[in-house]
Design a protein around this motif. Sequence first.
Motif, PDB file in Angstrom:
ATOM      1  N   ARG A   1       0.831  -1.208   0.000  1.00  0.00           N
ATOM      2  CA  ARG A   1       0.000   0.000   0.000  1.00  0.00           C
ATOM      3  C   ARG A   1       0.862   1.254   0.000  1.00  0.00           C
TER       4      ARG A   1
ATOM      5  N   GLN B   1       0.978   4.148  -2.927  1.00  0.00           N
ATOM      6  CA  GLN B   1       0.778   5.572  -2.636  1.00  0.00           C
ATOM      7  C   GLN B   1       1.996   6.400  -3.035  1.00  0.00           C
TER       8      GLN B   1
ATOM      9  N   CYS C   1     -11.451  13.911   8.406  1.00  0.00           N
ATOM     10  CA  CYS C   1     -12.310  12.802   7.985  1.00  0.00           C
ATOM     11  C   CYS C   1     -13.765  13.041   8.373  1.00  0.00           C
TER      12      CYS C   1
ATOM     13  N   MET D   1      -4.915  12.184  -0.457  1.00  0.00           N
ATOM     14  CA  MET D   1      -5.108  10.755  -0.249  1.00  0.00           C
ATOM     15  C   MET D   1      -5.618  10.534   1.167  1.00  0.00           C
ATOM     16  N   GLY D   2      -6.602   9.662   1.312  1.00  0.00           N
ATOM     17  CA  GLY D   2      -7.105   9.393   2.645  1.00  0.00           C
ATOM     18  C   GLY D   2      -8.305   8.472   2.624  1.00  0.00           C
ATOM     19  N   TYR D   3      -8.688   8.012   3.818  1.00  0.00           N
ATOM     20  CA  TYR D   3      -9.848   7.140   3.945  1.00  0.00           C
ATOM     21  C   TYR D   3     -11.149   7.912   3.762  1.00  0.00           C
TER      22      TYR D   3
ATOM     23  N   THR E   1      -9.577   3.797   0.765  1.00  0.00           N
ATOM     24  CA  THR E   1      -8.714   4.940   0.461  1.00  0.00           C
ATOM     25  C   THR E   1      -9.017   5.487  -0.929  1.00  0.00           C
ATOM     26  N   GLN E   2      -9.067   6.801  -1.040  1.00  0.00           N
ATOM     27  CA  GLN E   2      -9.143   7.456  -2.344  1.00  0.00           C
ATOM     28  C   GLN E   2      -7.872   8.265  -2.583  1.00  0.00           C
ATOM     29  N   CYS E   3      -7.490   8.367  -3.837  1.00  0.00           N
ATOM     30  CA  CYS E   3      -6.321   9.157  -4.254  1.00  0.00           C
ATOM     31  C   CYS E   3      -6.786  10.130  -5.330  1.00  0.00           C
TER      32      CYS E   3
ATOM     33  N   GLU F   1      -8.218   0.835  -3.418  1.00  0.00           N
ATOM     34  CA  GLU F   1      -8.386  -0.536  -2.928  1.00  0.00           C
ATOM     35  C   GLU F   1      -8.483  -1.525  -4.085  1.00  0.00           C
TER      36      GLU F   1
END
Length: 392
Positions: A22, A26, A45, A117-119, A135-137, A317
């Motif tokens: 992962r 990233q 978040c 980037m983050g959940y 996670t999205q980027c 993911e």
Amino acid sequence: MKFNSNPVRGTFDVLPQDMELRNWVQDTIKKVYRERGYMQIETPCIENLDLLNDGEGGENLRLLFKILKRGEKLTFDELSENALCDLGLRFDLTLPLSRFYANNRNELPTPFKAFQMGYVWRAERPQKGRFRQFTQCDIDIIGDKTIYAEIDILLTLPKAIESLGFKNFTIKINDRRLLKDIVVGAGFKEEDFDSICITLDKMDKVGQEGVTEELVSKGYRKEDIEKLLAQLNTNIGNFDNQYARELQKAIDVVSKYYPIEFEPTLVRGMGYYTGAIFEIVSDEFRGSIAGGGRYDNLLSKFQRDSIPAVGFSIGFERIVTILKEKNFKIPKEQKKIALVFTEDELLDQVINRIEDLTKEGNIATMVNVTRNKLGKKISQLEEQGYEVEVIK
């Protein structure tokens, strides 16, 4: 009482070897984004619930995780969810970015090229490649209304996908305004457009039959539905307007570098999209591995003037899942060296050796074992990718 040690359904624990993959994914994506002039940001978040509910998130509003009010704020005079809750977990990174930009606009360049980037969280029905926490980027360009913003993004994100080792992928592109022309031309009211799009967005999952059934259940006439589905079988040359010409320009430029094609059935579920929309589909995964589009009106929720924006998001993911299924091995740039010793008096020698190795850019760790377990420990370390040095 014994507790269940499994993570909450739709979430996952990350083992060390998976975390290594992962992190590599990233880092590879970040490198491409930075090389193309995008600047990294971070947002919380959690967001205010009124913002999330008014975020035109389409179907995702039904999947929103809401947070109860706390302390004196929590009363039970009214038992609706919105009365009991005031915060929620973000369901994507685009809405938080819009709030972030409005709050920090005076300190940011124009146009602003950002990546994040983050959940994010959605109350999904868990299945392969679809989680409740994932996670999205994202990359976004804020402040550029021209098609050159789309071209920039359509050349950048596929470069990141390619850098991860993907070759067999295609960019699908459409424009919500062209799609609206098709929907209205089939006999539907303009105010029904968003509702129809929510259903059309399920085409790849339920097919034309499933789309027809859902639209009929919403009260639309079957003859209009059949006409709509027939008109979706068109090409960009059948449109004669500025939107089609701009879309064709983007296709002409990007096609020199990556496979790209006009897809009139492409919808994208978010209601905030206003213009061009796009996805990347891979032969190695059923469904898209990236998606995005233009959302020029979203920032008007925070300020009077209209600010154009366009973004693209990688399905992180799904990428990781595909790489794991392929038994992908991370390209090694650093050596991983384990220093194994069996006697306490060797500790200073081991530590000095670790200092030398890390100065050279290697990864080094020390492992103390008993003599009778030496062979087993060496085998375990080699399975973890370490070169083993036994200090005697």
